[in-house]
Design a protein around this motif. Structure first.
Motif, short mmCIF file in Angstrom:
data_model
loop_
_atom_site.label_atom_id
_atom_site.label_comp_id
_atom_site.label_asym_id
_atom_site.label_seq_id
_atom_site.Cartn_x
_atom_site.Cartn_y
_atom_site.Cartn_z
N PHE A 1 7.66 2.43 3.41
CA PHE A 1 6.35 1.83 3.63
C PHE A 1 5.29 2.37 2.68
O PHE A 1 4.18 1.84 2.61
CB PHE A 1 5.91 2.03 5.08
N GLU B 1 8.40 -3.00 2.73
CA GLU B 1 8.51 -3.80 3.95
C GLU B 1 9.62 -4.84 3.82
O GLU B 1 10.33 -5.11 4.79
CB GLU B 1 7.16 -4.48 4.23
N SER C 1 4.42 -3.48 10.04
CA SER C 1 4.15 -2.35 9.13
C SER C 1 3.92 -1.06 9.90
O SER C 1 3.03 -0.28 9.60
CB SER C 1 2.93 -2.66 8.25
#
Length: 303
Positions: A173, A180, A252
């Protein structure tokens, strides 16, 4: 004229029967050759690989026991592989058992590597499916090598434990969009593996071939049944883990990702969580017993 046609018919039938016989001999030789490649001839290596099956069975059996314990006792929490190994270390002679388990698991690692090198299923060696199978076997070998290392880590405190999946997601990330996307693809892949396990459990295609002549038919029936239940439980665990990766990618949020322990605790948090946890735990116990039986009666060593 009729006599000539009858003679020709007999000749054709004779030629066809000879061709069929030759094809049958070729098929038998091919099958025998393939079977020999799946059965390790070295007795020590063969027994070491089968010992790896037993070690894998012990790990799953232990995880299943702890999952059921968590389902019954509110103060307990389901454990992943590492915490299950830690639990074993606290038992009498636990450190010795973990060292033996670590050594035995390497037999299963060798089996996966052999699959990747000389027996990638039934697909053509350089086909897309063959490459995919080889990659899966290598990933599996690394996974069980990691478990063997974790067992030694628990004994000798070689490093600090962390959730490797969650940690990897956190690192990914740090790369916006690309990270992602990778997590999303990984989640889809893991979910696909879980679905394949469930399908294999239903069809029985993932069940070992046993040396039926050497085992009671009732034991073989029970082993196959427990194998199907266990493989289905593993499939569900993979699907939950893959689903968590997908959610982590969409949101996320690396906190949504995790390994087997995360999947167990997520199931436990759902309505009737104790029931789902108990069912999956029972499935893992069934798989552990199935692997122990396979270590004794499995026909193929590599497949």
């Amino acid at each position: 004229m009729e006599q000539s046609e009858a003679v020709n018919k007999e000749e054709r039938e004779s030629i066809l029967s000879q061709v069929e016989a030759k094809l049958s001999q070729y098929h038998s030789a091919s099958t025998s050759k393939r079977s020999n490649s799946e059965i390790v001839s070295n007795p020590f290596l063969r027994q070491y690989i089968l010992l790896g099956f037993a070690a894998k069975g012990v790990v799953y059996f232990l995880i299943g026991i702890l999952a059921i314990e968590a389902a019954i006792l509110p103060e307990k929490k389901a454990a992943g592989t590492y915490n299950a190994l830690e639990h074993l270390s606290r038992q009498p002679l636990g450190s010795v058992l973990l060292c033996l388990l670590s050594v035995a698991l390497l037999g299963y690692v060798i089996r996966r590597l052999l699959q990747a090198i000389i027996y990638p299923g039934h697909a053509a060696n350089f086909s897309y499916k063959g490459i995919l199978q080889r990659t899966g076997y290598i990933i599996s070998s690394l996974s069980y090598a990691g478990i063997a290392y974790s067992a030694l880590n628990v004994v000798f405190r070689l490093g600090k434990y962390d959730d490797k999946i969650k940690h990897s997601v956190e690192k990914l990330f740090e790369q916006p969009i690309i990270g992602e996307a990778i997590v999303l693809m990984a989640g889809i892949a893991v979910t696909g593996v879980g679905i394949a396990y469930c399908q294999g459990a239903y069809t029985g295609s993932y069940i070992s071939k046993f040396t039926s002549a050497n085992m009671d038919h009732r034991l073989e029936y029970c082993a196959r049944l427990m194998g199907k239940i266990g493989i289905a439980a593993r499939g569900i665990a993979f699907i939950v883990t893959g689903g968590c990766l997908i959610l982590a990618s969409v949101a996320s949020n690396s906190d949504l990702a995790g390994g087997l322990q995360h999947a167990f605790r997520l199931l436990a948090a759902q309505p009737l969580g104790w029931l789902w946890l108990g069912l999956i735990g029972s499935g893992f116990i069934a798989y552990g017993i199935y692997m122990l039986i396979a270590a004794r009666y499995r026909f193929y060593t590599i497949r």
